[in-house]
Design a protein around this motif. Structure first.
Motif, short mmCIF file in Angstrom:
data_model
loop_
_atom_site.label_atom_id
_atom_site.label_comp_id
_atom_site.label_asym_id
_atom_site.label_seq_id
_atom_site.Cartn_x
_atom_site.Cartn_y
_atom_site.Cartn_z
N PHE A 166 0.82 -1.20 0.00
CA PHE A 166 0.00 0.00 0.00
C PHE A 166 0.86 1.26 0.00
CE2 PHE A 166 -2.91 -3.14 1.75
CZ PHE A 166 -4.08 -2.84 1.07
N ASP A 167 0.30 2.34 -0.55
CA ASP A 167 0.89 3.67 -0.40
C ASP A 167 1.05 3.95 1.08
OD1 ASP A 167 -1.07 5.36 -2.97
OD2 ASP A 167 0.91 4.46 -3.11
N THR A 168 2.06 4.71 1.45
CA THR A 168 2.23 5.06 2.86
C THR A 168 1.12 5.98 3.35
OG1 THR A 168 3.72 6.85 2.23
CG2 THR A 168 4.74 4.75 2.87
N ASP A 169 0.45 6.69 2.45
CA ASP A 169 -0.65 7.57 2.84
C ASP A 169 -1.94 6.81 3.13
OD1 ASP A 169 1.02 9.72 2.51
OD2 ASP A 169 0.31 10.20 0.50
N SER A 170 -1.99 5.56 2.78
CA SER A 170 -3.20 4.74 2.97
C SER A 170 -3.09 3.95 4.27
CB SER A 170 -3.34 3.76 1.79
OG SER A 170 -4.36 2.82 2.05
N ARG A 174 -8.99 -4.12 10.71
CA ARG A 174 -7.55 -3.89 10.69
C ARG A 174 -7.22 -2.49 10.20
NH1 ARG A 174 -6.08 -9.64 7.81
NH2 ARG A 174 -6.28 -10.92 9.67
N THR A 175 -7.96 -2.03 9.19
CA THR A 175 -7.73 -0.70 8.63
C THR A 175 -7.98 0.37 9.69
OG1 THR A 175 -8.27 -1.44 6.39
CG2 THR A 175 -8.50 0.92 6.84
N ALA A 176 -9.06 0.24 10.44
CA ALA A 176 -9.37 1.21 11.48
C ALA A 176 -8.28 1.21 12.57
CB ALA A 176 -10.74 0.92 12.10
N ALA A 177 -7.83 0.03 12.95
CA ALA A 177 -6.78 -0.08 13.97
C ALA A 177 -5.47 0.54 13.47
CB ALA A 177 -6.56 -1.55 14.36
N HIS A 178 -5.16 0.32 12.21
CA HIS A 178 -3.94 0.90 11.63
C HIS A 178 -4.03 2.42 11.60
CE1 HIS A 178 -0.98 1.98 8.49
NE2 HIS A 178 -0.30 0.99 9.03
N ALA A 179 -5.19 2.95 11.26
CA ALA A 179 -5.38 4.41 11.21
C ALA A 179 -5.16 5.02 12.59
CB ALA A 179 -6.78 4.74 10.69
N MET A 210 -1.41 4.88 13.41
CA MET A 210 -0.58 5.77 12.58
C MET A 210 -0.86 7.25 12.78
SD MET A 210 1.57 3.89 11.10
CE MET A 210 2.27 5.06 9.96
N ALA A 211 -2.00 7.62 13.35
CA ALA A 211 -2.38 9.03 13.48
C ALA A 211 -1.29 9.89 14.14
CB ALA A 211 -3.71 9.16 14.21
N PRO A 212 -0.73 9.49 15.30
CA PRO A 212 0.31 10.33 15.90
C PRO A 212 1.56 10.45 15.01
CG PRO A 212 -0.46 8.67 17.47
CD PRO A 212 -1.07 8.35 16.15
N ARG A 213 1.91 9.38 14.33
CA ARG A 213 3.08 9.42 13.44
C ARG A 213 2.84 10.36 12.27
NH1 ARG A 213 4.53 3.02 13.03
NH2 ARG A 213 4.71 2.70 15.26
N ARG A 214 1.64 10.30 11.71
CA ARG A 214 1.33 11.17 10.57
C ARG A 214 1.38 12.65 10.98
NH1 ARG A 214 0.00 7.67 6.64
NH2 ARG A 214 -1.31 5.90 7.12
#
Length: 174
Positions: free
Chosen positions: A91-95, A145-150, A153-157
């Motif tokens: 996946f793109d890193t933005d996804s 899984r997508t919701a958990a990843h979001a 990743m939120a603080p890192r983004r």
């Protein structure tokens, strides 16, 4: 994803093509591009490879950031046998999208990479059709899984956005 259309093979025996011949590599890349475009991917691009001057690649962007590159290696024989294709889906890193178990052989740590191996053009096109089809129906993705990843990743983004802003500010000041 874009609208799908009927695809007809321009070659009676696809497995007669070999990536060891320059003319075949170009034809194989064009066939893959036309095939995935017919199956409704967002974008596909043919480009020169990085491994050697004879390599030709097809970068395929499916949907929701899912991507794969098919490479026709030419003279490079360091990593695989002739006409054996290793598809490294990612996946793109933005996804934040993650793969479902139904996708097949996926990374079971972060669920954002999957691997398929195809031997010959027929099997390569079959793997692409299967995976693109799963993406089109949504079966390839796992929303939990997508919701958990979001969330993860939120603080890192936020941190990355702040770092990019600082770098841009420094460039503008210089």
């Amino acid at each position: 994803m874009n609208e799908q259309r009927l695809w007809v093979s321009p070659v009676a025996d696809l497995d007669s093509l070999t990536e060891r011949k320059a003319a075949d590599r170009k034809r194989m890349a064009a066939i893959v591009k036309d095939f995935v475009d017919a199956h409704g991917v967002e974008e596909s691009v043919i480009r020169a490879g990085h491994l050697d001057k004879s390599e030709i690649c097809v970068d395929i962007h499916v949907t929701r950031g899912l991507k794969v590159t098919v490479d026709f290696a030419g003279k490079s024989a360091f990593h695989r046998a002739d006409n054996t294709f290793v598809l490294s889906w990612h996946f793109d890193t933005d996804s934040d999208t993650c793969l479902s178990d139904a996708f097949g052989n996926i990374n079971n740590y972060h669920f954002r990479k999957g691997t398929q191996v195809a031997r010959g053009m027929e099997q390569l096109l079959h793997c692409l059709q299967f995976s693109i089809g799963m993406a089109a129906t949504g079966e390839a993705f796992d929303e939990v899984r997508t919701a958990a990843h979001a969330v993860e990743m939120a603080p890192r983004r936020i941190m990355w956005a702040e770092e990019r802003a600082k770098m841009q500010e420094a460039r503008n000041a210089a």
